[in-house]
Scaffold this motif. Sequence first.
Motif, short mmCIF file in Angstrom:
data_model
loop_
_atom_site.label_atom_id
_atom_site.label_comp_id
_atom_site.label_asym_id
_atom_site.label_seq_id
_atom_site.Cartn_x
_atom_site.Cartn_y
_atom_site.Cartn_z
N MET A 195 20.80 25.36 27.59
CA MET A 195 20.63 24.71 26.30
C MET A 195 21.20 23.30 26.31
O MET A 195 22.26 23.05 26.89
CB MET A 195 21.36 25.49 25.21
CG MET A 195 20.78 26.83 24.86
SD MET A 195 19.13 26.70 24.15
CE MET A 195 18.16 27.05 25.58
N ARG A 196 20.52 22.40 25.65
CA ARG A 196 21.05 21.05 25.45
C ARG A 196 21.63 20.97 24.05
O ARG A 196 20.90 21.02 23.07
CB ARG A 196 19.94 20.03 25.63
CG ARG A 196 19.65 19.81 27.11
CD ARG A 196 19.00 18.49 27.28
NE ARG A 196 18.91 18.19 28.70
CZ ARG A 196 17.97 17.44 29.23
NH1 ARG A 196 17.08 16.89 28.46
NH2 ARG A 196 17.95 17.21 30.52
N LEU A 197 22.91 20.87 23.97
CA LEU A 197 23.60 20.83 22.69
C LEU A 197 24.26 19.48 22.50
O LEU A 197 24.84 18.92 23.43
CB LEU A 197 24.67 21.92 22.64
CG LEU A 197 24.15 23.36 22.80
CD1 LEU A 197 25.28 24.30 23.08
CD2 LEU A 197 23.41 23.78 21.55
N VAL A 198 24.17 18.96 21.29
CA VAL A 198 24.85 17.70 20.97
C VAL A 198 25.69 17.92 19.73
O VAL A 198 25.35 18.72 18.85
CB VAL A 198 23.84 16.56 20.75
CG1 VAL A 198 23.09 16.26 22.02
CG2 VAL A 198 22.87 16.89 19.61
N ALA A 199 26.81 17.21 19.67
CA ALA A 199 27.64 17.26 18.47
C ALA A 199 26.86 16.66 17.31
O ALA A 199 26.14 15.67 17.46
CB ALA A 199 28.93 16.48 18.70
N ALA A 200 26.96 17.27 16.15
CA ALA A 200 26.16 16.81 15.02
C ALA A 200 26.86 17.13 13.70
O ALA A 200 27.68 18.04 13.61
CB ALA A 200 24.77 17.46 15.05
N GLU A 201 26.52 16.35 12.70
CA GLU A 201 26.93 16.62 11.32
C GLU A 201 25.84 17.46 10.65
O GLU A 201 24.67 17.44 11.08
CB GLU A 201 27.12 15.31 10.56
CG GLU A 201 28.23 14.44 11.11
CD GLU A 201 29.61 15.05 10.94
OE1 GLU A 201 29.82 15.75 9.92
OE2 GLU A 201 30.46 14.86 11.82
N LYS A 202 26.22 18.17 9.63
CA LYS A 202 25.25 19.00 8.93
C LYS A 202 24.14 18.13 8.35
O LYS A 202 24.40 17.17 7.62
CB LYS A 202 25.95 19.76 7.81
CG LYS A 202 25.02 20.70 7.05
CD LYS A 202 25.78 21.46 5.97
CE LYS A 202 24.86 22.37 5.17
NZ LYS A 202 25.60 23.10 4.11
N PRO A 203 22.86 18.42 8.68
CA PRO A 203 21.76 17.60 8.16
C PRO A 203 21.64 17.72 6.64
O PRO A 203 21.99 18.74 6.05
CB PRO A 203 20.53 18.20 8.85
CG PRO A 203 21.06 19.02 9.98
CD PRO A 203 22.40 19.50 9.56
N LYS A 204 21.14 16.66 6.06
CA LYS A 204 20.92 16.65 4.61
C LYS A 204 19.85 17.68 4.26
O LYS A 204 18.81 17.78 4.92
CB LYS A 204 20.48 15.25 4.18
CG LYS A 204 20.37 15.08 2.68
CD LYS A 204 19.97 13.65 2.33
CE LYS A 204 19.85 13.46 0.83
NZ LYS A 204 19.47 12.06 0.47
#
Length: 898
Positions: free
Chosen positions: A633-642
């Motif tokens: 899996m390719r995972l990236v750090a992210a903020e919760k989407p709007k």
Amino acid sequence: MMLKSYVRKACIAFLMVGALNVHAQEIPTPKSFFGFNIGDNYNLANFTQTEAYLKKLAASSDRIKYTTIGKTEEGRDQFMLIVTSPENHKNLAKYKEISQKLARAEGLTPEQAKTLAKSGKAIVWIDGGLHANETVGIHQLIQTAYTFASRNDDETKNILDKVIILMTHANPDGQELQSNWYMRENTPEKRSLSGLPRLYEKYAGHDNNRDFFMLNLKETQNMGRQLFIEWIPQIMYNHHQAGPAGTIVAGAPYRDPYNYVFDPIIMTSLDAVGAAMHNRLNIEGKPGYTQRGGSVFSTWYNGGLRTTTYFHNMIGLLTEIVGSPNPMNIPLVPARLLPNGDSPNPVQPKVWYYKDAIDYSVSLNYAVLNYAQRYSDELLYNIYQMGRNSIDRGLKDTWSFSPKKIEAINANYAKETNTAPVSVTERKQIPEKYLDQVMKDPANRDARGYIIPSDQPDFTTAIRFLNALIRTGIQVQEATTDFTVNGKKYPAGSYIVKTDQAFRPHILDMFEPQDHPNDFKYEGGPPIAPYDAAGWTLAYLMNVKFDRILDGFNGPFTKLPVGELLTAKPKPLPANARGYALSAQANESFLAVNDLLKAGIEVLRDPSNGSFYVPASAKAKEALTKAERNFGMRLVAAEKPKNAKAVKPARIALWDVYGGSMPSGWIRYIMEQYHYNTTVIYPSDVDAGKLKDKYDVIILVGGSIPSRTAGGRGGQFNQDVTNIPDEYKSRVGRMTVEKSIPELKNFLEAGGNIVAIGSATNLASHLNLGVKDALTETTNGKEVKLSAEKFYVPGSVLSVKLDKNLNANWGLDELTDVYFDNSPVFKITDNNIKPLAWFNTDKPLRSGWAWGQSYLKDGVAAFEAPVGKGKLIAFGPEITFRSQTHGTFKWMFNQLYN
């Protein structure tokens, strides 16, 4: 003392001869084990019996070694008998190594190859049972094994001395099911092969013979390893049924067209071995063999057990023979009675017994094996020569011919001379400069290799593609650091497939478009259907991003071990992240999401692009780390989407039918691979109603929904339940307009969604939605379907355009390749119906054959229609075809969540 010594030696010699005679007598006959001779009417052996007999045969004969090559989908052992002389058995590793070296042709001079060829043994593969309802295949294999264990004539001994025979069971599960089904009836004359309740390969049924470039199934993977990595036989022989009416058997050589990537030695070798087979039958007074245009079988397609071998420089043989455990008649077909080049020894109408088919099959095996023993060194050297030819072509500038290039040559000539265009098949002489204009164009040059960048959106699917190549013996290289080719920079971890390999034809076939010729019975007449598909470029179907490299290139590349599959390289989760994003462009994201949901972990979806968001937690980190390790899996750090919305697993139902639907079976396979929970339902389940109480999504495939003009019934057949075991009775029946369609409508109106694929899109017509057939014309005031003379697109790869903003299209490219097989195309007449994909050009063909493709322009390939509180999501193209079309799996996956 001398006399005593002589007597002692004589006694020992006598005892040894006696022991040998006892050994020979101990070889069990089929009748002593099964209770009947192979070929006796109304009798079939199941796999359990066959396995036990062949183990006993191997234990009693020093000519046979019983081996297993892996497990089947249902967990049985898949066997391969190695049959050769006792002396050869002592040196199997040596002969296997010689076969591998000559087939791969790397680092060998012609002189070294000739020396190896003389010291080696020809390797011949003979299989049986691939299609379990074609029962001659496995039974001739039993009889052939016994024959080689027991016969001591010169021909048999010569074959055993010069040849190593690999006798392989292609479908143990199917034999067990089919034979038990047939033999369940106590009265022999009432026994029948028909009415089998489910597919005879767990997922694929008959399509198990369409899986040999993909190698999805355990059985095909097992065979692929032996064919393309371990033994690499010079000849492989695939037994099938049934021959064309009015003949006994169809075999080599085969009709045109043949694939343009083959080495020509393949085609002339098919002529030679086919002649040996044909001659053998004629000499033995066995009429009825037909070849070339006498049958439908060509050498164009890749993917069959026989046909994939051509792309690996093997002489692939197929015979289709008439035969059944129930006596039958060879019918009168007057057109078949006159001798011709295809059928010089016609057969007249007669009663045909099972033993006749077994006898013919054993004779054909002997013909092939006798050819192999007579020309053993030539076969070994020829596969080297073909491999060497491929390597040489991959090391230099090479231009391959195809119909489109011939058309371009003729078009240039016609344009400059202001004359009528010359047809592809017209043998008119024109100046050589027109050849140079096309064939010296760099754009038309064959690739020296392909680079698959590691930074592409769906790299895990690219790895699946590479593993399909690796399973078929292709050498793959990996970049250890970043590198640059032709001014473009590629990241470390990218993969390289060069064409300077012995199996270059297969590499080209997986990366490059097929260019099937226009093939008609006569000018202006109907098309001649190809044997299976016309185009199948796997890199296109799997949406793998790659660059064609036309010049020789090198870099920080490491050659990976042949046959060793790629696995994902774990990467640590982003540190201190509030959450993680999984791209909707990667199929493996859906697999990870399904595992997360089953573990009770919260998953949300970004409404702007369909990507998945997982809030960080200890439980989520543990699950994602596991997904990272197993699937890359390719995972990236992210903020919760709007406006992100929670994802819930849908309750999924998948239509099937008594006897088994292959399209449905392949979807079962996909669902298991990507960890979806799915319930299989049958027409009686639909007719029982209250579908929305149990399911959120129903998947319907081709064959499920009747057309408006088909008399109101869909599915395969209605089966009499009188003689059906209780466990299968609920599966009997077909979808009907009277009962099934109203229940499906109720399901939709209550808020359920239906995914309809292929001809299942007939449902739109039954629901009176604003959708029409786009492939029609008006004739004499009536709207009629376009004739095949005007529009014909057998299995091929076409390009469609789609709206990426629609939820159903999340993760797909704006231009997406689809598998199209004379599939439905629509015209939308209701503004409430949203087109999901359409043909935006009059030349959408990417690979294969599309006659009259201009008719597709502006036609809709997929749409979404509201019905009450629910939706019908309809796909004309086969978006899950044979679990090969990974590039369009997301179209189904996107619909499987609430």
